[in-house]
Design a protein around this motif. Structure first.
Motif, mmCIF file in Angstrom:
data_model
loop_
_atom_site.group_PDB
_atom_site.id
_atom_site.type_symbol
_atom_site.label_atom_id
_atom_site.label_comp_id
_atom_site.label_asym_id
_atom_site.label_seq_id
_atom_site.Cartn_x
_atom_site.Cartn_y
_atom_site.Cartn_z
ATOM 1 N N ASP A 95 64.441 24.428 28.937
ATOM 2 C CA ASP A 95 65.050 24.073 27.897
ATOM 3 C C ASP A 95 64.833 23.268 26.858
ATOM 4 O O ASP A 95 65.378 23.643 25.700
ATOM 5 N N ARG A 96 63.713 22.475 26.903
ATOM 6 C CA ARG A 96 63.223 21.593 25.879
ATOM 7 C C ARG A 96 62.216 22.568 25.018
ATOM 8 O O ARG A 96 62.323 22.141 23.648
ATOM 9 N N PRO A 128 65.327 13.635 31.960
ATOM 10 C CA PRO A 128 66.523 13.902 32.883
ATOM 11 C C PRO A 128 67.733 13.800 31.728
ATOM 12 O O PRO A 128 67.441 13.243 30.827
ATOM 13 N N GLN A 129 68.790 14.172 32.137
ATOM 14 C CA GLN A 129 69.821 13.769 31.158
ATOM 15 C C GLN A 129 70.270 12.539 31.227
ATOM 16 O O GLN A 129 70.224 11.842 32.223
ATOM 17 N N GLY A 130 70.786 12.139 30.048
ATOM 18 C CA GLY A 130 71.240 10.826 29.753
ATOM 19 C C GLY A 130 69.957 10.053 29.149
ATOM 20 O O GLY A 130 70.620 8.893 28.426
ATOM 21 N N PHE A 131 68.769 10.484 28.935
ATOM 22 C CA PHE A 131 67.747 9.796 28.295
ATOM 23 C C PHE A 131 67.830 10.099 26.897
ATOM 24 O O PHE A 131 67.905 11.322 26.336
ATOM 25 N N TYR A 168 56.517 31.032 29.618
ATOM 26 C CA TYR A 168 56.061 29.599 30.165
ATOM 27 C C TYR A 168 56.872 28.622 30.268
ATOM 28 O O TYR A 168 57.898 28.181 29.409
ATOM 29 N N ALA A 169 56.814 27.974 31.523
ATOM 30 C CA ALA A 169 57.754 26.766 31.664
ATOM 31 C C ALA A 169 57.073 26.062 32.869
ATOM 32 O O ALA A 169 56.571 26.642 33.975
ATOM 33 N N ALA A 170 56.725 24.813 32.746
ATOM 34 C CA ALA A 170 55.912 24.001 33.621
ATOM 35 C C ALA A 170 56.835 23.368 34.050
ATOM 36 O O ALA A 170 57.892 23.068 33.849
ATOM 37 N N LEU A 171 56.432 22.672 35.348
ATOM 38 C CA LEU A 171 57.034 21.912 36.426
ATOM 39 C C LEU A 171 57.051 20.544 36.071
ATOM 40 O O LEU A 171 55.742 19.902 35.625
ATOM 41 N N TRP A 211 57.701 28.020 36.286
ATOM 42 C CA TRP A 211 58.231 27.380 37.358
ATOM 43 C C TRP A 211 59.763 27.333 37.305
ATOM 44 O O TRP A 211 60.253 26.913 36.150
ATOM 45 N N ALA A 212 60.266 27.589 38.536
ATOM 46 C CA ALA A 212 61.590 27.224 38.712
ATOM 47 C C ALA A 212 62.192 26.834 39.894
ATOM 48 O O ALA A 212 61.683 27.252 40.840
ATOM 49 N N ALA A 213 63.269 26.146 39.889
ATOM 50 C CA ALA A 213 63.905 25.818 40.960
ATOM 51 C C ALA A 213 64.252 26.929 42.094
ATOM 52 O O ALA A 213 64.791 27.910 41.530
#
Length: 278
Positions: free
Chosen positions: A198-199, A156-159, A205-208, A266-268
Motif C-alpha cells: 500500500d505504501r 500501522p493505521q493511525g500513525f 515486490y512487497a516485503a513483509l 509477501w501477503a497475508a
C-alpha cells in the motif's frame, strides 16, 4: 525452519521489573535460532541503564542481532549527544552497528537508524544501503533475507508518516533489487504485521513488515507489553504475538498471523489470522 524472537523497546530505566524473569524464561523455552532486539534498550542512555540492559541480554540465548534506537543516544548531555552519540551503546552493548547473521536458511542484517541530529526520528543513508546490497549480493536465492532497524519502513493505521525512517523510498528500491523479504522494527510501541504494497507501489515486490511492541517498558502507549516469535520457512512466515497477562503474571500467546510468498510478494494467508484465548 528458523525461529526468531523479536524484542524491542526494552527501555531499561523505565522497565516493569516483574516482566523480566517471565520473559527470560519464555525466550529460553522458545529456543530461538536468533534473538533480535530492534532498539531502545535504554530510556536515557545512562551508564547504569546500559549495564542493566547488558545483563539482561547476557541472560538470553544467542546469537543476537541488536541495533540501537533513538533513546540509546544521550538526550540532555549535548556534548555527548553530538560528539559521541553511541559511545555508551558501543561500550556496553556492542561495537558492531551493522550486525549480520547468515546461515543456510536466513540472512539477518541489522541497520543503525538512530541519529543525534534529531530527538526521535531515524534515517538510513546511501552508504548503509549499499552495504546491505553488498552483503546480500551472491547469497543463495533460497535464503530468507531480513532487515532489522529501530525505525519502521511502514506503519500501522493511525500513525503519522513522521514516524517512518527517513529516506525509506531510496532504501526500499535497493531492498526490492536485493530480494529483501522481511523488515523488522520497533519504535512505535505497537504490534503490527503486514506488507509494503500500500505504501510503496513497486512492481512485483512487497516485503513483509513485522513491528514489535515494547517488551518490558512501563510506557505501553495503550498496548500491553508484548513481543514476537517469528517462524520462517522458505515461502511462509508465521508471527506469534505474546502479550503480558496482568492477572496470570505471564506472557501468553495472543495471536498468530501467517504470510505466504508468491514470487517477490509477501501477503497475508486468508486463513492465517487466528486468536488464542480471545
Amino acid at each position: 525452519m528458523r525461529t526468531l524472537v523479536h524484542l524491542s523497546d526494552l527501555h531499561f530505566g523505565r522497565v516493569d521489573p516483574e516482566l523480566l524473569e517471565p520473559l527470560r524464561v519464555l525466550v529460553h523455552q522458545v529456543a530461538p535460532d536468533v534473538v533480535v532486539v530492534s532498539g531502545d534498550l535504554t530510556q536515557r542512555a545512562k551508564s547504569e541503564e546500559f549495564e542493566e540492559a547488558r545483563a539482561f541480554l547476557d541472560s538470553l540465548p544467542g546469537p543476537q542481532i541488536v541495533v540501537p534506537g533513538n533513546h540509546d543516544i544521550s538526550l540532555y548531555n549535548v556534548l555527548r549527544r553530538f560528539l559521541a552519540p553511541l559511545d555508551r551503546y558501543r561500550r556496553y552493548i556492542t561495537d558492531d552497528l551493522s550486525p549480520v547473521f547468515i546461515d543456510n536458511e536466513i540472512a539477518v542484517l541489522g541497520v543503525n537508524t538512530a541519529r543525534s541530529l534529531t530527538f526521535k526520528d531515524g534515517r538510513v543513508n546511501e552508504e548503509q544501503v549499499e552495504q546491505i546490497r553488498k552483503h546480500l549480493a551472491g547469497l543463495p536465492k533460497a535464503l530468507t533475507r531480513i532487515i532489522v532497524t529501530h525505525h519502521p519502513f511502514d506503519l500501522p493505521q493511525g500513525f503519522d508518516d513522521d514516524d517512518l525512517v527517513d529516506r525509506a523510498p531510496m532504501a526500499m528500491q535497493v531492498f526490492a533489487e536485493s530480494g529483501v523479504d522481511v523488515l523488522m522494527a520497533g519504535h512505535l510501541h505497537a504490534s503490527h504485521s503486514g506488507n509494503t504494497s500500500d505504501r510503496y507501489a513497486m512492481s512485483e515486490y512487497a516485503a513483509l513488515v513485522i513491528q514489535a511492541g515494547t517488551a518490558t517498558s512501563t510506557r505501553g502507549r495503550g498496548e500491553t507489553n508484548s513481543f514476537n516469535v517469528v517462524r520462517i520457512d522458505a515461502d511462509k512466515v508465521e508471527v506469534d504475538r505474546y502479550g503480558w497477562d496482568v492477572i496470570g503474571k505471564a506472557y501468553s500467546l495472543v495471536s498468530t498471523e501467517k504470510f505466504l510468498r508468491c514470487g517477490n510478494i509477501w501477503a497475508a494467508h486468508n486463513d492465517g489470522l487466528m486468536a488464542a484465548g480471545i
